[in-house]
Design an enzyme around this catalytic site. Structure first.
Site, PDB file in Angstrom:
ATOM      1  N   THR A 135       0.821  -1.206   0.000  1.00  0.00           N
ATOM      2  CA  THR A 135       0.000   0.000   0.000  1.00  0.00           C
ATOM      3  C   THR A 135       0.859   1.262   0.000  1.00  0.00           C
ATOM      4  OG1 THR A 135      -1.566   1.264   1.374  1.00  0.00           O
ATOM      5  CG2 THR A 135      -0.077  -0.201   2.527  1.00  0.00           C
ATOM      6  N   ASP A 136       0.276   2.360  -0.453  1.00  0.00           N
ATOM      7  CA  ASP A 136       0.982   3.635  -0.390  1.00  0.00           C
ATOM      8  C   ASP A 136       1.091   4.164   1.039  1.00  0.00           C
ATOM      9  OD1 ASP A 136      -1.687   4.301  -0.022  1.00  0.00           O
ATOM     10  OD2 ASP A 136      -1.786   5.740  -1.669  1.00  0.00           O
ATOM     11  N   LYS A 165       2.316  -3.316   7.276  1.00  0.00           N
ATOM     12  CA  LYS A 165       2.577  -3.509   5.846  1.00  0.00           C
ATOM     13  C   LYS A 165       4.015  -3.137   5.493  1.00  0.00           C
ATOM     14  CE  LYS A 165       0.159  -4.648   2.977  1.00  0.00           C
ATOM     15  NZ  LYS A 165      -0.093  -6.004   2.435  1.00  0.00           N
TER      16      LYS A 165
END
Length: 367
Positions: A135-136, A165
């Site tokens: 994810t960003d 993450k």
């Protein structure tokens, strides 16, 4: 012809990837491993369940022995890892599950892949690929003036979800550097589209309008996100698998920044438009009083901002575009209209998720 194991394939992005992949690569064997927690939904895989090349396995990525057996039995050469706890609010109130699934679960998969692909050499030297979907949010937050995140942006996660993450990204990189496992990582912006779990912003707004419920806006609603139609994300991962360099990270974004409040207002406008143009919707969704009256915006309610709420995310996908030829196929206008229409056409799917009947069925089936 690939044999591809997809973890979290009954979740929102995973299920859409399964549909896309099986449509594009009709001879590939596809195995989905999913624990069917609250966000996993077998109904999302209904369109492919009868395909002879499709196999569903109910299980946990933390079960390393199960993953090893799946890799051996199906002679898997490609693993695409979607399985994750992903809701920021849940990570704030209960971070333990995020560390367990996102960090230890990813490590479990890496251990299994190393053992079967490298130590046992199941594929006898043939190519393998471990692709990790991230994810960003691992990059932290941006000010209005900051350039968008690139693959060189330093990690600075601000929530337990983002931190978990980020840790999993580092583990994947380490297995490539240390053991030679052939890995790639993609970091995506916010996805939207069919089969999106109704607690997330866009489906929450759509379904709340249909139930005439308040549309909660955190803080001032000026948080900015880059939105990516989920099938465009699947297309980006396909390019990484087919053309991406082993050991590399690739950003996949929609080039589509919106303030949260503007997203909500646009959905309100489009929902009012749908009800105005289709007289049958008023009888199908008779609880949608504001939409029937053409005034969905009246449901907007501002609520206290959540802790550590990142102000802006934005993905620079120049590397993915230049090296792999990636471009989103959907504009936000076309994508959001497709998404709204899907929710209008698939009330049974989201209503079963929201009222708990689907999870009750899962508990009975797999207890």
């Amino acid at each position: 012809m690939r044999s591809i194991l997809i973890t979290g394939g009954a979740g929102f992005i995973g299920a859409n990837f399964v549909h896309y992949w099986m449509n594009q690569y009709k001879n590939d064997k596809v195995i989905v491993l999913d624990a069917l927690t609250y966000a996993g939904n077998l109904a999302s895989l209904e369109p492919v369940k009868e395909n002879p090349n499709f196999t569903f396995v109910h299980g946990d990525i933390l079960n390393t022995e199960l993953v090893e057996e799946l890799l051996r039995h199906h002679k898997v050469d490609t693993l695409v890892h979607f399985a994750a706890e992903s809701h920021v609010d849940r990570s704030i109130t209960g971070p333990d599950a995020f560390l367990e699934t996102n960090i230890m679960g990813t490590h479990s998969l890496l251990k299994a892949a190393k053992k079967v692909w490298l130590d046992e050499d199941l594929l006898q030297g043939a190519e393998h690929r471990f692709h990790h979907v991230s994810t960003d949010e691992v990059y932290g937050t941006l000010s209005l003036e900051d350039p968008a995140f690139t693959e060189e942006t330093a990690y600075a996660p601000n929530s337990p979800y983002a931190a978990s993450k980020a840790a999993s990204d580092h583990l994947v990189r380490a297995y490539n550097e240390t053991y030679g496992l052939k890995t790639t990582i993609s970091n995506c912006s916010n996805n939207y589209g069919p089969y999106h779990f109704p607690e997330k912003l866009i489906p929450l707004v759509i379904t709340n309008i249909l139930h005439d419920k308040a549309l909660p806006i955190y803080g001032d609603g000026q948080q900015i996100r880059d939105w990516l139609y989920v099938e465009d994300h699947a297309r980006g991962i396909e390019l990484v698998l087919n053309k991406g360099k082993v050991g590399e990270n690739y950003n996949i974004g929609g080039h589509n920044e919106w303030h949260n409040i503007d997203i909500v207002k646009l959905i309100c406008l489009l929902m009012d438009e749908c009800f105005a143009n289709d007289s049958t919707l008023a009888s199908c969704f008779d609880t949608a009083k504001a939409a029937i009256a053409g005034n969905s915006e009246s449901l907007i309610t501002y609520v206290k901002d959540r802790p550590g709420h990142d102000r802006r995310y934005a993905i620079d996908a120049a590397k993915t575009r230049t090296e792999l030829g990636y471009e989103p196929a959907e504009s936000f206008e076309t994508g959001i209209r497709r998404t709204i229409q899907w929710y209008l056409n698939n009330e049974a799917w989201w209503q079963a998720v929201m009222d708990g009947s689907y999870q009750d069925w899962i508990n009975k089936q797999y207890s």
